[in-house]
Design a protein around this motif. Structure first.
Motif, short mmCIF file in Angstrom:
data_model
loop_
_atom_site.label_atom_id
_atom_site.label_comp_id
_atom_site.label_asym_id
_atom_site.label_seq_id
_atom_site.Cartn_x
_atom_site.Cartn_y
_atom_site.Cartn_z
N PHE A 212 0.94 -1.18 -0.07
CA PHE A 212 -0.34 0.42 0.03
C PHE A 212 0.94 0.82 -0.31
O PHE A 212 0.85 2.01 -0.76
CB PHE A 212 -0.49 0.25 1.26
CG PHE A 212 -0.94 1.54 1.90
CD1 PHE A 212 -2.72 1.69 1.12
CD2 PHE A 212 -1.20 2.40 2.26
CE1 PHE A 212 -3.60 2.27 0.69
CE2 PHE A 212 -2.06 3.27 2.19
CZ PHE A 212 -3.29 3.64 1.62
N PHE A 213 1.90 1.71 0.87
CA PHE A 213 2.69 2.55 0.79
C PHE A 213 3.61 2.39 -0.07
O PHE A 213 4.34 3.59 -0.22
CB PHE A 213 3.46 2.65 3.01
CG PHE A 213 2.81 3.21 4.05
CD1 PHE A 213 1.95 3.94 3.70
CD2 PHE A 213 1.90 2.09 4.20
CE1 PHE A 213 1.49 4.52 4.76
CE2 PHE A 213 1.23 2.05 5.50
CZ PHE A 213 0.62 3.81 5.47
N ALA A 214 4.02 1.04 -0.85
CA ALA A 214 4.89 1.75 -2.10
C ALA A 214 3.97 2.28 -3.29
O ALA A 214 4.76 2.70 -4.10
CB ALA A 214 5.50 0.51 -2.41
N MET A 215 3.34 2.13 -3.11
CA MET A 215 1.96 2.73 -4.37
C MET A 215 2.09 2.44 -5.44
O MET A 215 2.11 2.84 -6.63
CB MET A 215 2.93 4.29 -4.13
CG MET A 215 2.26 4.83 -2.96
SD MET A 215 2.92 6.72 -2.82
CE MET A 215 1.24 7.37 -3.78
N GLY A 216 2.05 0.88 -5.97
CA GLY A 216 2.19 0.22 -7.14
C GLY A 216 3.83 0.79 -7.76
O GLY A 216 3.97 0.50 -8.70
N TRP A 217 4.50 1.02 -6.77
CA TRP A 217 5.92 1.08 -7.42
C TRP A 217 6.71 -0.63 -8.46
O TRP A 217 6.52 -1.58 -7.48
CB TRP A 217 7.02 1.56 -6.28
CG TRP A 217 9.00 1.26 -6.44
CD1 TRP A 217 9.27 0.52 -6.98
CD2 TRP A 217 9.42 2.72 -7.52
NE1 TRP A 217 10.79 0.81 -7.59
CE2 TRP A 217 10.62 1.89 -7.71
CE3 TRP A 217 9.17 3.96 -7.43
CZ2 TRP A 217 10.72 3.29 -8.06
CZ3 TRP A 217 10.30 4.87 -8.01
CH2 TRP A 217 10.97 4.40 -8.28
#
Length: 462
Positions: A212-217
């Motif tokens: 979630f915090f990687a934001m789709g990286w």
């Protein structure tokens, strides 16, 4: 001598990346070393001990703040004329500590100093935690902290516009902007590492949380291009903030007419002191962490040496500021400034002033020796003395100037109470608690940037 050894001998004095990592570091070893710390099932016993100390001090802060809200600021040692006491001393001290993180991350990034790589993540987090501690004190010092929003630029429905000519209001904008930019800058650099954590963790809920915090990286070329552009842009925005924030904080004093405060040297003097204390705190955190988690291969002696060099330079700037302040008090011919300097050195707080000189000027001179700069134990002790000394400096500036005003009828004395000390120690607990939680759950060294050093080392060695 072979061509390869000649190339290495030429590059070493220039400080190329091969000096920054211990031999034998690879992509896999770097990733495994860094991610094994937050992904470990159980942290080392020293982590539990440190977190317990920090949490107990944090509970002390809750008690002190609760009693403050119930009884008012009269529980502190402040009086007339010393209306500013520990609260402002601690505020300036914590803001100064928060400067090293942005300096290491932003300014050294723009100057292409690759020795920042293994320490920038932890120092950025340190900045956020220190600013959070600093922000508490102006609110608590208001007396009625529940109406702090009166100093914000909200629509004037009550006829109580803030006094925008007051540097106390400028602090709100300066510190708020500094915290916001530092937070975004820290999070943006953390994105690739969060994705690495997402891919390595095995527990489903942790994988989803990191994801979630990687934001789709996904590490695509487009992702890297946009991240690097935004990272450099924020570094450019954060660089002037390093110089402006503590300059604005110094205006709290320099725009006043109180002897010892009304000085044009305060902005650069405060900025140098902030970087001085900030790097000292970085070393006080980094050296134990380096030892406990066996990170000597990533945080080499050269990192310690470079930080000690910056500390030595800024320490000489601070010492020069002390000298100029005393010289101008004598050379300017103002009898009030002359008395202020004599009172600092030989008045009721004289022993504190000379302690300041020993801690901030005399002891740091050992940093001229490369043996001290590369010795973790000695360097830790020197950095600790600097942190104590910089807090004492803020005490001398705030308190000794207020105790002796222009007329004897306005003279007074300040004695801190147990609640002053409890609030200070409580914010230390808040700082430690946040720091230990960060070390436990997030990579405290940048994985992506350290792997870049590995590739640079391989390229140079070819």
């Amino acid at each position: 001598m072979s061509d390869r050894s000649e190339k290495a001998s030429e590059l070493t004095p220039l400080g190329y990346p091969e000096e920054l990592l211990a031999p034998g570091q690879t992509y896999a070893s770097v990733t495994e070393t860094i991610t094994s710390i937050p992904l470990a099932k159980h942290p080392p016993g020293s982590w539990y001990m440190g977190f317990a100390v920090g949490f107990c001090l944090l509970m002390l802060l809750f008690v002190a703040v609760t009693w403050l809200l119930a009884k008012g600021v009269g529980i502190w040692g402040i009086n007339i004329p010393v209306a500013w006491g520990f609260a402002i001393v601690n505020f300036v001290w914590w803001i100064g500590i928060g400067h090293a993180g942005t300096f290491i991350s932003a300014i050294l990034l723009l100057l292409f100093q690759q020795w920042r790589t293994a320490i920038n993540r932890l120092t950025e987090a340190m900045t956020l935690f220190a600013v959070a501690c600093a922000g508490l004190f102006p609110l608590l010092h208001l007396g009625r902290p529940w109406v702090f929003w009166w100093i914000l630029p909200y629509p004037d429905t009550m006829g109580l516009w803030p006094q925008f000519r007051s540097p106390l209001v400028w602090d709100v904008f300066a510190v708020g902007t500094y915290f916001t930019v530092s937070l975004v800058f820290w999070f943006l650099g953390l994105l690739p590492d969060l994705a690495t954590m997402r891919d390595k963790v095995e527990t489903l809920w942790k994988k989803r949380l990191y994801g979630f915090f990687a934001m789709g990286w996904r590490g695509s070329a487009l992702h890297w291009q946009r991240q690097q552009k935004a990272y450099l842009l924020l570094a450019g925005l954060a660089t002037p903030l390093v110089l402006s924030v503590h300059s604005v904080v110094s205006f709290d004093f320099s725009v006043a007419i109180v002897p010892g405060w009304h000085s044009t040297i305060f902005p650069p003097y405060f900025v140098a002191g902030a970087i001085y204390s900030g790097f000292a705190m970085v070393l006080n955190i980094m050296i134990p962490v380096r030892k406990i988690y066996h990170l000597e291969g990533l945080i080499t002696e050269r990192y310690l040496n470079n930080m000690a060099n910056v500390m030595l330079v800024t320490g000489e700037m601070v010492a020069y500021g002390y000298f100029i302040e005393a010289f101008m008090a004598w050379f300017g011919g103002d009898k009030f400034d002359e008395y202020m300097m004599l009172n600092r050195a030989f008045g009721p707080y004289g022993w504190i002033f000379w302690s300041l000189m020993v801690l901030n000027v005399v002891i740091p001179q050992v940093l001229w020796s490369s043996r001290v700069r590369r010795n973790p134990v000695l360097l830790f002790l020197v950095a600790f003395s600097i942190n104590i000394g910089m807090w004492v400096e803020r005490f001398v500036i705030v308190v000794t100037s207020l105790t002796r005003d222009f007329t004897p009828s306005a003279w007074g004395f300040f004695v801190p109470t147990v609640w002053d000390w409890a609030t200070l120690l409580g914010t230390v607990g808040l700082f430690l608690t946040l720091l230990f939680l960060f070390i436990r759950f997030l990579p405290m060294i940048s994985i992506s940037e350290t792997r870049e050093l590995v590739s640079e080392t391989k390229r140079i060695s070819l």
